[in-house]
Write a protein that holds these residues in place. Structure first.
Motif, PDB file in Angstrom:
ATOM      1  N   GLY A  65       0.825  -1.203   0.000  1.00 20.00           N
ATOM      2  CA  GLY A  65       0.000   0.000   0.000  1.00 20.00           C
ATOM      3  C   GLY A  65       0.854   1.246   0.000  1.00 20.00           C
ATOM      4  O   GLY A  65       0.554   2.233  -0.692  1.00 20.00           O
ATOM      5  N   GLY A  66       1.947   1.227   0.789  1.00 19.36           N
ATOM      6  CA  GLY A  66       2.854   2.363   0.810  1.00 19.36           C
ATOM      7  C   GLY A  66       3.482   2.619  -0.546  1.00 19.36           C
ATOM      8  O   GLY A  66       3.665   3.769  -0.956  1.00 19.36           O
ATOM      9  N   MET A  67       3.816   1.536  -1.261  1.00 19.91           N
ATOM     10  CA  MET A  67       4.388   1.683  -2.594  1.00 19.91           C
ATOM     11  C   MET A  67       3.392   2.354  -3.539  1.00 19.91           C
ATOM     12  O   MET A  67       3.753   3.250  -4.308  1.00 19.91           O
ATOM     13  CB  MET A  67       4.788   0.318  -3.145  1.00 19.91           C
ATOM     14  CG  MET A  67       5.454   0.388  -4.520  1.00 19.91           C
ATOM     15  SD  MET A  67       5.728  -1.237  -5.240  1.00 19.91           S
ATOM     16  CE  MET A  67       4.018  -1.722  -5.568  1.00 19.91           C
ATOM     17  N   LEU A  68       2.133   1.943  -3.475  1.00 18.59           N
ATOM     18  CA  LEU A  68       1.112   2.572  -4.312  1.00 18.59           C
ATOM     19  C   LEU A  68       0.934   4.041  -3.938  1.00 18.59           C
ATOM     20  O   LEU A  68       0.742   4.899  -4.809  1.00 18.59           O
ATOM     21  CB  LEU A  68      -0.215   1.818  -4.165  1.00 18.59           C
ATOM     22  CG  LEU A  68      -0.236   0.393  -4.725  1.00 18.59           C
ATOM     23  CD1 LEU A  68      -1.564  -0.282  -4.398  1.00 18.59           C
ATOM     24  CD2 LEU A  68      -0.001   0.401  -6.233  1.00 18.59           C
ATOM     25  N   GLY A  69       1.011   4.339  -2.623  1.00 20.39           N
ATOM     26  CA  GLY A  69       0.911   5.720  -2.185  1.00 20.39           C
ATOM     27  C   GLY A  69       2.041   6.574  -2.717  1.00 20.39           C
ATOM     28  O   GLY A  69       1.837   7.726  -3.138  1.00 20.39           O
ATOM     29  N   VAL A  70       3.251   6.021  -2.725  1.00 15.62           N
ATOM     30  CA  VAL A  70       4.402   6.743  -3.266  1.00 15.62           C
ATOM     31  C   VAL A  70       4.229   6.971  -4.765  1.00 15.62           C
ATOM     32  O   VAL A  70       4.546   8.055  -5.284  1.00 15.62           O
ATOM     33  CB  VAL A  70       5.706   5.970  -2.985  1.00 15.62           C
ATOM     34  CG1 VAL A  70       6.871   6.558  -3.770  1.00 15.62           C
ATOM     35  CG2 VAL A  70       6.025   5.992  -1.496  1.00 15.62           C
ATOM     36  N   MET A  71       3.713   5.979  -5.467  1.00 12.02           N
ATOM     37  CA  MET A  71       3.512   6.133  -6.903  1.00 12.02           C
ATOM     38  C   MET A  71       2.527   7.257  -7.204  1.00 12.02           C
ATOM     39  O   MET A  71       2.738   8.058  -8.124  1.00 12.02           O
ATOM     40  CB  MET A  71       3.025   4.810  -7.503  1.00 12.02           C
ATOM     41  CG  MET A  71       4.072   3.719  -7.495  1.00 12.02           C
ATOM     42  SD  MET A  71       3.468   2.132  -8.123  1.00 12.02           S
ATOM     43  CE  MET A  71       3.182   2.557  -9.838  1.00 12.02           C
ATOM     44  N   VAL A  72       1.455   7.332  -6.413  1.00 12.52           N
ATOM     45  CA  VAL A  72       0.485   8.420  -6.595  1.00 12.52           C
ATOM     46  C   VAL A  72       1.163   9.767  -6.328  1.00 12.52           C
ATOM     47  O   VAL A  72       0.974  10.739  -7.080  1.00 12.52           O
ATOM     48  CB  VAL A  72      -0.728   8.235  -5.668  1.00 12.52           C
ATOM     49  CG1 VAL A  72      -1.626   9.475  -5.677  1.00 12.52           C
ATOM     50  CG2 VAL A  72      -1.531   7.004  -6.074  1.00 12.52           C
ATOM     51  N   ALA A  73       1.971   9.835  -5.265  1.00 14.93           N
ATOM     52  CA  ALA A  73       2.674  11.076  -4.951  1.00 14.93           C
ATOM     53  C   ALA A  73       3.639  11.462  -6.065  1.00 14.93           C
ATOM     54  O   ALA A  73       3.785  12.645  -6.408  1.00 14.93           O
ATOM     55  CB  ALA A  73       3.420  10.924  -3.625  1.00 14.93           C
ATOM     56  N   MET A  74       4.300  10.467  -6.669  1.00 11.71           N
ATOM     57  CA  MET A  74       5.245  10.752  -7.737  1.00 11.71           C
ATOM     58  C   MET A  74       4.542  11.165  -9.028  1.00 11.71           C
ATOM     59  O   MET A  74       5.093  11.905  -9.841  1.00 11.71           O
ATOM     60  CB  MET A  74       6.151   9.550  -7.983  1.00 11.71           C
ATOM     61  CG  MET A  74       7.101   9.240  -6.828  1.00 11.71           C
ATOM     62  SD  MET A  74       8.141  10.620  -6.315  1.00 11.71           S
ATOM     63  CE  MET A  74       7.266  11.211  -4.837  1.00 11.71           C
ATOM     64  N   VAL A  75       3.320  10.671  -9.246  1.00 14.71           N
ATOM     65  CA  VAL A  75       2.536  11.145 -10.388  1.00 14.71           C
ATOM     66  C   VAL A  75       2.286  12.641 -10.252  1.00 14.71           C
ATOM     67  O   VAL A  75       2.457  13.416 -11.202  1.00 14.71           O
ATOM     68  CB  VAL A  75       1.193  10.374 -10.490  1.00 14.71           C
ATOM     69  CG1 VAL A  75       0.249  11.084 -11.465  1.00 14.71           C
ATOM     70  CG2 VAL A  75       1.430   8.941 -10.939  1.00 14.71           C
ATOM     71  N   TRP A  76       1.896  13.051  -9.046  1.00  7.39           N
ATOM     72  CA  TRP A  76       1.644  14.478  -8.794  1.00  7.39           C
ATOM     73  C   TRP A  76       2.923  15.284  -8.978  1.00  7.39           C
ATOM     74  O   TRP A  76       2.914  16.355  -9.590  1.00  7.39           O
ATOM     75  CB  TRP A  76       1.091  14.659  -7.386  1.00  7.39           C
ATOM     76  CG  TRP A  76       0.661  16.059  -7.084  1.00  7.39           C
ATOM     77  CD1 TRP A  76      -0.571  16.612  -7.319  1.00  7.39           C
ATOM     78  CD2 TRP A  76       1.471  17.098  -6.522  1.00  7.39           C
ATOM     79  NE1 TRP A  76      -0.586  17.934  -6.930  1.00  7.39           N
ATOM     80  CE2 TRP A  76       0.650  18.266  -6.439  1.00  7.39           C
ATOM     81  CE3 TRP A  76       2.791  17.170  -6.079  1.00  7.39           C
ATOM     82  CZ2 TRP A  76       1.123  19.463  -5.927  1.00  7.39           C
ATOM     83  CZ3 TRP A  76       3.266  18.375  -5.572  1.00  7.39           C
ATOM     84  CH2 TRP A  76       2.437  19.503  -5.504  1.00  7.39           C
ATOM     85  N   TYR A  77       4.028  14.755  -8.447  1.00  4.32           N
ATOM     86  CA  TYR A  77       5.310  15.460  -8.568  1.00  4.32           C
ATOM     87  C   TYR A  77       5.708  15.610 -10.037  1.00  4.32           C
ATOM     88  O   TYR A  77       6.126  16.692 -10.473  1.00  4.32           O
ATOM     89  CB  TYR A  77       6.394  14.705  -7.802  1.00  4.32           C
ATOM     90  CG  TYR A  77       7.765  15.286  -7.988  1.00  4.32           C
ATOM     91  CD1 TYR A  77       8.187  16.358  -7.215  1.00  4.32           C
ATOM     92  CD2 TYR A  77       8.633  14.776  -8.951  1.00  4.32           C
ATOM     93  CE1 TYR A  77       9.448  16.919  -7.401  1.00  4.32           C
ATOM     94  CE2 TYR A  77       9.893  15.331  -9.142  1.00  4.32           C
ATOM     95  CZ  TYR A  77      10.294  16.396  -8.367  1.00  4.32           C
ATOM     96  OH  TYR A  77      11.526  16.950  -8.557  1.00  4.32           O
ATOM     97  N   ALA A  78       5.600  14.516 -10.791  1.00  4.73           N
ATOM     98  CA  ALA A  78       6.010  14.548 -12.196  1.00  4.73           C
ATOM     99  C   ALA A  78       5.187  15.557 -12.986  1.00  4.73           C
ATOM    100  O   ALA A  78       5.729  16.296 -13.824  1.00  4.73           O
ATOM    101  CB  ALA A  78       5.867  13.148 -12.807  1.00  4.73           C
ATOM    102  N   ARG A  79       3.898  15.627 -12.719  1.00  2.39           N
ATOM    103  CA  ARG A  79       3.037  16.545 -13.460  1.00  2.39           C
ATOM    104  C   ARG A  79       3.315  17.997 -13.088  1.00  2.39           C
ATOM    105  O   ARG A  79       3.355  18.871 -13.956  1.00  2.39           O
ATOM    106  CB  ARG A  79       1.571  16.209 -13.202  1.00  2.39           C
ATOM    107  CG  ARG A  79       1.120  14.917 -13.880  1.00  2.39           C
ATOM    108  CD  ARG A  79      -0.377  14.697 -13.732  1.00  2.39           C
ATOM    109  NE  ARG A  79      -0.802  13.524 -14.468  1.00  2.39           N
ATOM    110  CZ  ARG A  79      -2.064  13.101 -14.542  1.00  2.39           C
ATOM    111  NH1 ARG A  79      -3.023  13.776 -13.906  1.00  2.39           N
ATOM    112  NH2 ARG A  79      -2.379  12.029 -15.238  1.00  2.39           N
ATOM    113  N   THR A  80       3.510  18.259 -11.812  1.00  5.65           N
ATOM    114  CA  THR A  80       3.756  19.643 -11.389  1.00  5.65           C
ATOM    115  C   THR A  80       5.142  20.121 -11.779  1.00  5.65           C
ATOM    116  O   THR A  80       5.363  21.325 -11.943  1.00  5.65           O
ATOM    117  CB  THR A  80       3.569  19.796  -9.873  1.00  5.65           C
ATOM    118  OG1 THR A  80       4.440  18.876  -9.185  1.00  5.65           O
ATOM    119  CG2 THR A  80       2.120  19.500  -9.480  1.00  5.65           C
TER     120      THR A  80
END
Length: 278
Positions: free
Chosen positions: A107-122
């Protein structure tokens, strides 16, 4: 057989303030990420003037901040969904009771992936490039977490053969020697995965292949370690005699292998044999 040292989980007590060893291992994990992330800035394709948006130390700090949020939120939600969905559905407010324990790596890995999606887009960076940057810096943090598990005497292993030299008796787990599975995971998905991934990432790879190697490598090592780790008492072994941890690793292994192959094919199919932006 060995006895678990039964270390006091509180490392330092200052009045009402208690500093736990487990918290210190998290701090160690964050510090290691900062150190390795800054070293990673010297690796291609993150170094040099070829990048339209040069990577800096500020990027490492921002990724760490967002990653911590993703780990905590994703780890807690993942535990509730993967391990005790019926309980938390009946007691939804308990989801927020993180002090009671209950975190999931997957679950933590999926959470990090979501956070990195936001980072990559911004930051206008390719998502897979961001993940390739992060992946080699993660295993040492996992190793630090397993040290915390061992100090707390939790997540112990299955009953071992009495002749096993390092078989260990854990408080609360009965009088039989068990595999110190926390140590196995520290060595496999922590140190060994770090060495292999760090060396692999030092050479030019198609974009996404470093991330794929992490998914595959962690999935394989965790799958192996689960054979020595005691399954969750309320779940036991599931279909095919596999634990929940092993079943969650199956899509990681398959997905990592498929992603690695797909990224390699993209590079091969690109004129000149070079993947776009690799």
């Amino acid at each position: 057989m060995l006895q678990h040292p039964q270390i006091d989980p509180v490392a330092l007590q200052i009045g009402p303030l208690a500093i736990h060893w487990y918290g210190l291992t998290y701090l160690a994990a964050f510090g290691l990420f900062l150190l390795l992330g800054r070293l990673r800035l010297a690796h291609q394709p993150f170094a040099g003037v070829a990048q339209p948006l040069p990577w800096t130390k500020r990027d490492v700090e921002d990724i760490l901040f967002l990653g911590v949020l993703g780990v905590v939120a994703g780890g807690r939600i993942g535990y509730c969904l993967f391990y005790k969905p019926a309980y938390y559905l009946a007691n939804p407010l308990e989801v927020f009771a993180v002090w009671q324990g209950g975190m999931s790596f997957h679950g933590g890995m999926l959470g990090v992936m979501v956070a990195m999606v936001w980072y990559a887009r911004t930051r206008q960076r390719p998502f897979m490039q961001v993940m390739d940057f992060v992946a080699p810096c993660v295993p040492t943090g996992l190793a630090a977490g397993r040290v915390g598990n061992f100090i707390n005497g939790e997540l112990w292993g299955r009953v071992a053969d009495p002749s096993l030299p390092w078989g260990m008796v854990f408080r609360g787990a009965g009088d039989l020697p068990r595999h110190p599975s926390q140590v196995y995971q520290f060595l496999l998905e922590g140190l060994l995965l770090f060495v292999l991934l760090w060396l692999y990432a030092r050479k030019p790879r198609a974009r996404g292949q470093v991330s794929a190697a992490f998914l595959f490598g962690y999935g394989v090592f965790r799958f192996i370690a689960e054979y020595f780790r005691e399954p969750d008492a309320h779940l036991g072994l599931l279909a095919l005699g596999m634990s929940m941890g092993q079943w969650l690793c199956v899509p990681m292994i398959l997905g990592g292998a498929l992603l690695w192959w797909w990224c390699g094919q993209r590079r091969v199919s690109t004129p000149g044999g070079r993947a776009p932006g690799s």
